[in-house]
Enzyme design. Structure first.
Site, mmCIF file in Angstrom:
data_model
loop_
_atom_site.group_PDB
_atom_site.id
_atom_site.type_symbol
_atom_site.label_atom_id
_atom_site.label_comp_id
_atom_site.label_asym_id
_atom_site.label_seq_id
_atom_site.Cartn_x
_atom_site.Cartn_y
_atom_site.Cartn_z
ATOM 1 N N ASP A 232 0.847 -1.190 0.000
ATOM 2 C CA ASP A 232 0.000 0.000 0.000
ATOM 3 C C ASP A 232 0.887 1.248 0.000
ATOM 4 O O ASP A 232 2.084 1.182 0.304
ATOM 5 C CB ASP A 232 -0.897 -0.046 1.238
ATOM 6 C CG ASP A 232 -1.755 1.184 1.379
ATOM 7 O OD1 ASP A 232 -2.495 1.504 0.430
ATOM 8 O OD2 ASP A 232 -1.682 1.839 2.437
ATOM 9 N N ASP B 272 -1.618 -0.702 5.980
ATOM 10 C CA ASP B 272 -1.721 0.028 7.243
ATOM 11 C C ASP B 272 -3.137 0.076 7.794
ATOM 12 O O ASP B 272 -3.377 0.768 8.783
ATOM 13 C CB ASP B 272 -1.205 1.458 7.054
ATOM 14 C CG ASP B 272 -2.174 2.318 6.236
ATOM 15 O OD1 ASP B 272 -2.641 1.835 5.185
ATOM 16 O OD2 ASP B 272 -2.460 3.449 6.646
ATOM 17 N N ASP C 29 -0.316 5.243 0.784
ATOM 18 C CA ASP C 29 -0.583 6.242 1.821
ATOM 19 C C ASP C 29 -0.657 5.585 3.198
ATOM 20 O O ASP C 29 -1.439 4.662 3.413
ATOM 21 C CB ASP C 29 -1.911 6.958 1.538
ATOM 22 C CG ASP C 29 -1.898 7.688 0.208
ATOM 23 O OD1 ASP C 29 -1.158 8.676 0.102
ATOM 24 O OD2 ASP C 29 -2.624 7.264 -0.708
#
Length: 220
Positions: A13, A173, A15
């Site tokens: 991922d 995240d 961001d």
């Protein structure tokens, strides 16, 4: 988690996992809101709202400031304009990211970047922060008809990488990343410092958690 010697690839991922982009989001949203003569939003709101794509972020922001939904099209156009102008200016690569990506490549793993950010913005951001060369493919939220937490983008990334889902590590995240990985049949490791919609990250169903990307449990 059991350290696997069979991981062929990783899907990472963007961001909140590789780059802290909250500063970009806050700046661009507030530039957009100011132009529309609307109240601004703060970093706390943005942190719990990002991760589900630009459309969701903009609609949620308009709701947060009490704006009419009919303003969406104008807000979208202004947001795209401002984001293209400042992409990466207020963002920083998290500590350990370069080292972690390099270690995965040294272990022979092919890498894909998979984000719900629009693909064009993701590519520019990776290039500006010196991370683009690590990745064989980059897919944004507009690359497929569905986005994370749907498993489709992960399965498409596995196809592009030539790896089986069970041998492809998802690194993210948030619960979006974990839910998508579970549905796709990928193992999943979550970083502890990202943006998980305001919820405790360790409450998410994942195989392991790391405080830095260079702490991934690799066996090579």
């Amino acid at each position: 988690m059991v350290i696997s010697t069979d991981w062929q690839a990783a899907i990472v991922d963007l961001d909140g996992t590789m780059i802290d982009t909250l500063g970009d989001f806050v700046f661009v949203l507030n530039e957009t809101l100011t132009a529309l003569r609307l109240p601004n939003v703060d970093r706390t709101f943005v942190e719990r709202t990002v991760g589900k794509g630009s459309e969701h972020l903009i609609r949620s922001t308009l709701t947060e400031v009490g704006a009419a939904p009919a303003l969406y099209d104008e807000a979208w156009a202004r947001y795209q304009h401002h984001y293209a102008r400042v992409n990466g200016d207020h963002a920083e690569v998290f500590a350990g990211v370069n080292e972690g990506l390099l270690r995965m490549r040294e272990c022979g793993m092919k890498l894909a970047c998979l984000t719900n950010k629009p693909t064009a913005f993701a590519r520019v951001l990776l290039r500006r922060k010196g991370l683009e060369a690590y990745f064989s493919v980059v897919y944004g939220g507009d690359a497929f008809e569905r986005r994370k937490p749907d498993p489709l983008p992960l399965l498409k990334a596995c196809e592009a990488l030539g790896s089986e889902p069970a041998c492809t590590l998802m690194v993210g995240d948030s619960s979006n990343d974990a839910l998508a990985a579970r549905a796709a049949g990928c193992p999943v490791v979550l970083v502890t410092y990202g943006y998980n919609h305001g919820e405790p990250i360790r409450a998410v169903d994942a195989d392991a958690f790391v405080d830095r990307l260079d702490e991934l449990p690799l066996s090579c």
